[in-house]
Design a protein around this motif. Sequence first.
Motif, PDB file in Angstrom:
ATOM      1  N   LEU A   1       0.848  -1.200   0.000  1.00  0.00           N
ATOM      2  CA  LEU A   1       0.000   0.000   0.000  1.00  0.00           C
ATOM      3  C   LEU A   1       0.880   1.245   0.000  1.00  0.00           C
ATOM      4  CD1 LEU A   1      -2.491  -1.173   2.745  1.00  0.00           C
ATOM      5  CD2 LEU A   1      -2.920  -1.103   0.290  1.00  0.00           C
ATOM      6  N   PRO A   2       0.357   2.349  -0.518  1.00  0.00           N
ATOM      7  CA  PRO A   2       1.139   3.589  -0.516  1.00  0.00           C
ATOM      8  C   PRO A   2       1.244   4.160   0.904  1.00  0.00           C
ATOM      9  CG  PRO A   2      -1.068   4.024  -1.308  1.00  0.00           C
ATOM     10  CD  PRO A   2      -0.953   2.525  -1.151  1.00  0.00           C
ATOM     11  N   PRO A   3       2.246   4.996   1.160  1.00  0.00           N
ATOM     12  CA  PRO A   3       2.353   5.615   2.493  1.00  0.00           C
ATOM     13  C   PRO A   3       1.157   6.512   2.779  1.00  0.00           C
ATOM     14  CG  PRO A   3       4.182   6.282   1.070  1.00  0.00           C
ATOM     15  CD  PRO A   3       3.296   5.395   0.272  1.00  0.00           C
ATOM     16  N   LEU A   4       0.921   6.732   4.041  1.00  0.00           N
ATOM     17  CA  LEU A   4      -0.168   7.621   4.434  1.00  0.00           C
ATOM     18  C   LEU A   4       0.159   9.055   4.057  1.00  0.00           C
ATOM     19  CD1 LEU A   4      -1.006   6.305   7.998  1.00  0.00           C
ATOM     20  CD2 LEU A   4      -2.448   6.138   5.991  1.00  0.00           C
ATOM     21  N   PRO A   5      -0.867   9.866   3.831  1.00  0.00           N
ATOM     22  CA  PRO A   5      -0.611  11.294   3.589  1.00  0.00           C
ATOM     23  C   PRO A   5      -0.066  11.959   4.853  1.00  0.00           C
ATOM     24  CG  PRO A   5      -2.978  10.832   3.642  1.00  0.00           C
ATOM     25  CD  PRO A   5      -2.280   9.522   3.748  1.00  0.00           C
ATOM     26  N   ASP A   6       0.521  13.135   4.697  1.00  0.00           N
ATOM     27  CA  ASP A   6       1.106  13.839   5.837  1.00  0.00           C
ATOM     28  C   ASP A   6       0.065  14.493   6.742  1.00  0.00           C
ATOM     29  OD1 ASP A   6       3.680  13.149   5.166  1.00  0.00           O
ATOM     30  OD2 ASP A   6       3.999  14.933   3.948  1.00  0.00           O
ATOM     31  N   SER A   7      -1.100  14.759   6.215  1.00  0.00           N
ATOM     32  CA  SER A   7      -2.127  15.468   6.964  1.00  0.00           C
ATOM     33  C   SER A   7      -2.882  14.517   7.903  1.00  0.00           C
ATOM     34  CB  SER A   7      -3.121  16.109   5.997  1.00  0.00           C
ATOM     35  OG  SER A   7      -4.314  16.469   6.657  1.00  0.00           O
ATOM     36  N   ALA A   8      -3.013  14.910   9.154  1.00  0.00           N
ATOM     37  CA  ALA A   8      -3.772  14.103  10.118  1.00  0.00           C
ATOM     38  C   ALA A   8      -5.234  13.998   9.703  1.00  0.00           C
ATOM     39  CB  ALA A   8      -3.658  14.709  11.512  1.00  0.00           C
ATOM     40  N   ASP A   9      -5.790  15.067   9.130  1.00  0.00           N
ATOM     41  CA  ASP A   9      -7.182  15.024   8.677  1.00  0.00           C
ATOM     42  C   ASP A   9      -7.356  14.052   7.521  1.00  0.00           C
ATOM     43  OD1 ASP A   9      -8.224  16.805  10.545  1.00  0.00           O
ATOM     44  OD2 ASP A   9      -7.775  18.539   9.293  1.00  0.00           O
ATOM     45  N   ALA A  10      -6.394  14.014   6.605  1.00  0.00           N
ATOM     46  CA  ALA A  10      -6.479  13.078   5.488  1.00  0.00           C
ATOM     47  C   ALA A  10      -6.382  11.641   5.990  1.00  0.00           C
ATOM     48  CB  ALA A  10      -5.376  13.360   4.480  1.00  0.00           C
TER      49      ALA A  10
END
Length: 74
Positions: free
Chosen positions: A50-59
């Motif tokens: 899977l791709p890494p998580l986005p940097d934004s906590a909301d995302a």
Amino acid sequence: MTAITRLINAARRLRLQAAEADLAFLEARAPIVIADQRARVDQLRARAGLPPLPDSADAIRRAVEHRAKTSLLA
């Protein structure tokens, strides 16, 4: 002011100092712990393809909620 009142006030001040010290420690430690956990999650996601998580906590929150709702509605 009685001796017991002075003792109670001293205990309250000590308790406040301990709470403030705990808060300072947690605030200083939080970015390190969050970065460690983010690295661990990214490592596990990479192993799962899977791709890494986005940097934004909301995302991140939105993605987790979306996955949870999708699994419940499927």
